[in-house]
Design a protein around this motif. Structure first.
Motif, PDB file in Angstrom:
ATOM      1  N   ASP A 186      39.911  41.178  36.776  1.00 37.89           N
ATOM      2  CA  ASP A 186      38.849  41.336  37.777  1.00 37.89           C
ATOM      3  C   ASP A 186      39.200  40.409  38.934  1.00 37.89           C
ATOM      4  OD1 ASP A 186      38.226  38.803  36.841  1.00 37.89           O
ATOM      5  OD2 ASP A 186      36.468  39.448  35.704  1.00 37.89           O
ATOM      6  N   ASN A 187      38.225  39.887  39.632  1.00 41.58           N
ATOM      7  CA  ASN A 187      38.502  39.000  40.760  1.00 41.58           C
ATOM      8  C   ASN A 187      38.969  37.615  40.327  1.00 41.58           C
ATOM      9  OD1 ASN A 187      38.078  40.394  43.222  1.00 41.58           O
ATOM     10  ND2 ASN A 187      35.897  40.549  42.697  1.00 41.58           N
ATOM     11  N   LYS A 188      38.750  37.286  39.043  1.00 40.85           N
ATOM     12  CA  LYS A 188      38.962  35.906  38.635  1.00 40.85           C
ATOM     13  C   LYS A 188      39.799  35.740  37.362  1.00 40.85           C
ATOM     14  CE  LYS A 188      36.094  32.002  37.077  1.00 40.85           C
ATOM     15  NZ  LYS A 188      36.391  32.187  35.652  1.00 40.85           N
ATOM     16  N   ASP A 189      39.630  36.644  36.388  1.00 42.45           N
ATOM     17  CA  ASP A 189      40.220  36.461  35.064  1.00 42.45           C
ATOM     18  C   ASP A 189      41.170  37.607  34.695  1.00 42.45           C
ATOM     19  OD1 ASP A 189      38.743  34.186  34.864  1.00 42.45           O
ATOM     20  OD2 ASP A 189      37.191  35.047  33.563  1.00 42.45           O
ATOM     21  N   ILE A 190      41.984  37.331  33.663  1.00 38.63           N
ATOM     22  CA  ILE A 190      42.929  38.302  33.115  1.00 38.63           C
ATOM     23  C   ILE A 190      42.491  38.637  31.691  1.00 38.63           C
ATOM     24  CG2 ILE A 190      45.357  38.731  32.532  1.00 38.63           C
ATOM     25  CD1 ILE A 190      46.021  36.439  34.545  1.00 38.63           C
ATOM     26  N   PHE A 191      42.569  39.916  31.329  1.00 44.53           N
ATOM     27  CA  PHE A 191      42.080  40.371  30.031  1.00 44.53           C
ATOM     28  C   PHE A 191      43.181  41.142  29.296  1.00 44.53           C
ATOM     29  CE2 PHE A 191      38.635  40.004  32.990  1.00 44.53           C
ATOM     30  CZ  PHE A 191      37.605  39.400  32.289  1.00 44.53           C
ATOM     31  N   LEU A 192      43.461  40.736  28.044  1.00 46.93           N
ATOM     32  CA  LEU A 192      44.389  41.452  27.182  1.00 46.93           C
ATOM     33  C   LEU A 192      43.590  42.056  26.027  1.00 46.93           C
ATOM     34  CD1 LEU A 192      46.209  39.402  28.766  1.00 46.93           C
ATOM     35  CD2 LEU A 192      47.674  39.339  26.743  1.00 46.93           C
TER      36      LEU A 192
ATOM     37  N   LYS B 291      44.730  40.974  41.313  1.00 48.87           N
ATOM     38  CA  LYS B 291      43.295  41.116  41.066  1.00 48.87           C
ATOM     39  C   LYS B 291      42.915  42.586  40.874  1.00 48.87           C
ATOM     40  CE  LYS B 291      41.686  37.085  43.714  1.00 48.87           C
ATOM     41  NZ  LYS B 291      40.879  36.637  44.883  1.00 48.87           N
ATOM     42  N   ASN B 292      41.855  42.799  40.101  1.00 44.33           N
ATOM     43  CA  ASN B 292      41.234  44.125  39.958  1.00 44.33           C
ATOM     44  C   ASN B 292      42.256  45.212  39.619  1.00 44.33           C
ATOM     45  OD1 ASN B 292      38.564  43.175  40.666  1.00 44.33           O
ATOM     46  ND2 ASN B 292      39.356  43.002  42.770  1.00 44.33           N
ATOM     47  N   SER B 293      43.092  44.890  38.647  1.00 39.64           N
ATOM     48  CA  SER B 293      44.114  45.848  38.227  1.00 39.64           C
ATOM     49  C   SER B 293      43.896  46.198  36.761  1.00 39.64           C
ATOM     50  CB  SER B 293      45.518  45.274  38.425  1.00 39.64           C
ATOM     51  OG  SER B 293      45.709  44.159  37.583  1.00 39.64           O
ATOM     52  N   VAL B 294      44.408  47.333  36.362  1.00 41.15           N
ATOM     53  CA  VAL B 294      44.317  47.737  34.962  1.00 41.15           C
ATOM     54  C   VAL B 294      45.517  48.614  34.624  1.00 41.15           C
ATOM     55  CG1 VAL B 294      42.828  49.709  35.537  1.00 41.15           C
ATOM     56  CG2 VAL B 294      42.915  48.853  33.179  1.00 41.15           C
TER      57      VAL B 294
ATOM     58  N   MET C  86      48.649  36.567  50.316  1.00 37.01           N
ATOM     59  CA  MET C  86      48.913  36.957  48.927  1.00 37.01           C
ATOM     60  C   MET C  86      47.794  36.476  47.999  1.00 37.01           C
ATOM     61  SD  MET C  86      52.197  35.978  46.565  1.00 37.01           S
ATOM     62  CE  MET C  86      52.192  36.319  44.816  1.00 37.01           C
ATOM     63  N   ALA C  87      47.311  35.231  48.206  1.00 32.74           N
ATOM     64  CA  ALA C  87      46.302  34.651  47.331  1.00 32.74           C
ATOM     65  C   ALA C  87      45.021  35.462  47.322  1.00 32.74           C
ATOM     66  CB  ALA C  87      46.018  33.215  47.765  1.00 32.74           C
ATOM     67  N   GLN C  88      44.717  36.155  48.418  1.00 30.61           N
ATOM     68  CA  GLN C  88      43.488  36.938  48.476  1.00 30.61           C
ATOM     69  C   GLN C  88      43.492  38.070  47.460  1.00 30.61           C
ATOM     70  OE1 GLN C  88      43.152  38.197  52.538  1.00 30.61           O
ATOM     71  NE2 GLN C  88      42.300  36.249  53.231  1.00 30.61           N
ATOM     72  N   ASN C  89      44.672  38.603  47.150  1.00 32.21           N
ATOM     73  CA  ASN C  89      44.776  39.725  46.221  1.00 32.21           C
ATOM     74  C   ASN C  89      45.311  39.317  44.860  1.00 32.21           C
ATOM     75  OD1 ASN C  89      43.981  41.657  48.204  1.00 32.21           O
ATOM     76  ND2 ASN C  89      46.023  41.454  49.123  1.00 32.21           N
TER      77      ASN C  89
END
Length: 720
Positions: free
Chosen positions: A78-84, A125-128, A1-4
């Motif tokens: 992205d792979n590391k952060d969350i953006f609002l 990760k890598n979601s929008v 799970m942590a990988q994604n």
């Protein structure tokens, strides 16, 4: 799970950070920090730059590329952060609340909040995903909508802020008290005379005054987007030659209204002119282009609330009306009635219709909704209703079953399984009854269906189990206690109706006298006290308070009479209204007088004259006392006259006629007694009472196409 998955840990060795990309995002970041700090041991920092390599939550206000983006926000990673990201501060706050809900935070009511205790936060990760509301305007009229934090969390608008004038407004924009006497031509011409209840839609002078008043109101409320220009809550409309011509051209009374509104709208092109499609203006105009800054609130009062709109066969006309409106306006809003206005505490199982109805509204291009509930009164299941409706206003595709289960578990704790079954049984009993669920109905009308004695017993068992499950928790116990108030209210109302029968409020004592059942008055007193403690200051739209309800109960308990005619055979020679036929003929001679509720112990004749035959079997009496209800607010009036006939030598012979007093405008609900005394009444085989109803409604309660009703509760026989 942590990988994604992005993971934000509650780790004292790592400083978790909320990064703002511009200063305008800071208030939203502080909100996010406030809530996350309740669930993490180590507080978050709000910074303009990320402090370390740990996952960071970024908040930013972006420039919208188009109008659609102005009313949306995006949460991505992205792979590391969350953006609002959002184009304005309000929608950035909405993004914060959405993210918090995804992490398990809940705002069930203005005061009931759930903070999950978390060791970590995760996000894919890598979601929008971009979020847009299902409806452009989302106003909810329930208790917690008065709280700005609750509105913000649930992404609600607020009509007191958004409208410089709200609702029925003709009398605000051109007050009859100021202008009718001097200028009756500004007002509606109806049934051969000018009437103050509405306006003339083709009067240029009235138009000029309204435009002037609107300009002043708009200037005084610069932050309001809307102003209402809407008919009064009356059925009167103008039928002068000018208005009649517009109505003929454009399909009915709505024609002259939109002719009038189009003229007004051109003076205020930047203001949204709202109006109600209500009663005689419910249908869309024809052969008329509605100006683009006019917003129509469709008001479907008569719908069956027990079935989803598209599943109710009787709604064909309404479905057609929706389609017709879509042809003439892109600004169709809807006024949704979601509670029972005549009885705020009576169970009203319509929650199962919400999801289907809001999908229907969205699919049929309804752009905004005003959802009318209990206002600031905490009515039956008000907490669940407002929560679900808030969710549906934002997203009509929300999983309503999952959302309901989540709410019940969070709000009622271990009582949830029993409350869920209670809701389920209410719904099933309503659906199996196949009866209309009306917003102006109540416990008496539903006594043989969803509120039958058998059903009430089952509900009571479930609430008992819920109460037992939460006994150790004072907060949860009080919430379950509030639900029980609905069952108590139904029991009290039905007991007044049943009287001496099974489930009635009266027993006979050892002397054969009618007395209130032991302990029942104390229960009503406790009910009123609990209602007051919980902020339930009104029990209906008519404004009856819990204390007044208790006082009325005391008055009803003393309203029993003992007269010679109890249980005589009664025959109706003219039929009463099916909706107000009481318990049949026996109602009029059962020794229990009605009080001031026309639903209980009163028998009513609508637009016709009561003719009642009573088999008196040679009874020795010389006095009749006949009780009538005066309730002008509900178009119930005392009669013009009353005649009593005796059956003598195979003929009806007039014994006495009594002329009643002329009607006087009065809105106090009271019982009026007419007394007929005559020695010739004694020893008759039978008598006949003929009551002359009012021919027409009085001018102060005139309503087009409505007739007066006369109501009788008890016919008393005495020997003086």
């Amino acid at each position: 799970m942590a990988q994604n998955t992005i993971v934000i840990e509650d780790n004292s060795a790592i400083q978790n950070c909320i990064q703002i990309e511009n200063e305008a995002a800071k208030p939203s970041a502080e909100i996010l920090k406030k809530y996350l700090d309740q669930s993490f041991l180590n507080p978050f920092l709000v910074e303009t730059e990320s402090l370390n390599s740990n996952a960071t939550i970024h908040l930013s206000i972006t420039n919208p590329k188009n109008k659609k983006e102005e009313n949306s926000f995006t949460i991505k990673s992205d792979n590391k952060d969350i953006f609002l990201e959002a184009s304005n501060e309000k929608f950035l706050r909405y993004a914060v609340y959405t993210l918090l809900e995804q992490w398990g935070f809940r705002k069930f009511t203005a005061t009931a909040f759930y903070y999950p205790k978390l060791n970590e936060l995760t996000y894919p990760k890598n979601s929008v995903k971009t979020y847009r509301p299902s409806f452009d305007y989302r106003a909810l009229y329930y208790p917690d909508a008065f709280d700005s934090d609750f509105r913000e969390w649930h992404k609600l608008d607020w009509h007191p802020n958004d409208f410089s004038v709200w609702g029925h407004s003709f009398n605000t924009l051109l007050p009859a008290k100021d202008y009718f006497k001097s200028n009756p031509e500004y007002f509606a011409f109806s049934d051969g005379e000018r009437r103050s209840e509405s306006l003339c839609m083709t009067s240029d002078n009235a138009l000029a005054l309204i435009v002037k008043k609107m300009g002043k109101l708009i200037a005084e409320n610069p932050n309001a987007s809307f102003i209402s220009v809407s008919q009064n809550d009356e059925s009167i409309y103008c039928e002068c030659d000018g208005c009649k011509l517009q109505n003929k051209k454009h399909g009915g009374p709505q024609g002259s209204l939109y002719y009038f509104l189009n003229k007004i709208s051109r003076y205020f092109p930047q203001t949204k002119i709202a109006t109600l499609a209500y009663q005689h203006t419910f249908s869309s105009p024809i052969n008329l282009k509605i100006e683009p800054n006019i917003y129509t609130f469709l008001c479907p009062i008569e719908l069956n609330r027990g079935k989803a709109i598209e599943k109710e066969n009787s709604n064909e006309a309404f479905l057609k009306t929706i389609k017709e409106w879509q042809k003439v306006t892109a600004n169709l809003y809807l006024w949704d009635y979601t509670v029972q206005f005549s009885n705020y505490l009576s169970p009203f199982p319509n929650i199962h219709t919400f999801s289907d109805n809001y999908k229907f509204f969205q699919e049929n291009n309804i752009k905004g909704l005003f959802v009318q509930g209990y206002a600031d009164v905490p009515g039956d299941f008000s907490e669940l209703r407002q929560y679900l409706l808030s969710k549906l206003l934002w997203d009509d595709n929300v999983d309503i079953n999952k959302t309901t289960a989540d709410f019940l578990k969070g709000f009622y704790g271990s009582g949830e399984p029993f409350i869920a079954e209670y809701l389920n049984q209410l719904t099933q009993n309503q659906e199996q009854s196949n009866r209309t669920l009306d917003i102006y109905s109540g416990p008496i009308q539903k006594r043989n269906t969803l509120l039958s004695a058998v059903a009430m017993h089952q509900y009571d068992i479930l609430i008992d189990k819920a109460a037992a499950a939460v006994r150790e928790d004072a907060t949860l116990s009080l919430r379950v206690k509030k639900l029980r108030l609905a069952l108590e209210f139904v029991y009290f109302e039905q007991s007044k109706f049943y009287g001496l029968e099974k489930h009635g409020m009266f027993d006979l004592d050892k002397d054969g006298q009618k007395v209130v059942k032991e302990g029942l008055t104390e229960r009503v007193k406790d009910f009123a006290k609990t209602c007051t403690e919980l902020g339930i200051y009104e029990l209906s739209e008519e404004g009856i308070s819990p204390n007044t309800y208790y006082e009325n109960w005391l008055a009803i308990s003393k309203s029993v009479v003992h007269h010679l005619g109890e249980k005589l055979e009664v025959k109706y020679l003219s039929n009463p209204s099916p909706d107000y036929s009481g318990k049949g003929n026996y109602t009029l001679v059962n020794g229990i007088k009605g009080h001031n509720d026309h639903n209980i112990n009163w028998t009513g004749w609508y637009g016709n004259n009561p003719e009642i035959e009573i088999i008196s079997n040679g009874l020795d009496f010389n006095c009749l006392k006949i009780n009538f209800l005066d309730n002008q607010r509900n178009w119930i009036f005392t009669p013009k006259s009353l005649k009593v006939f005796g059956y003598i030598e195979n003929n009806w012979v007039l014994i006495k006629e009594v002329k009643a007093s002329a009607l006087v405008e009065n809105y106090e609900v009271k019982s009026i007694q007419i007394v007929v005394s005559d020695s010739k009444l004694s020893g008759l085989e039978k008598i006949k009472i003929v009551v002359e109803n009012q021919d027409d409604l009085p001018s102060w309660r005139y309503r087009k196409n409505k007739k007066p009703m006369v109501m009788i509760d008890e016919i008393e026989f005495y020997k003086n």
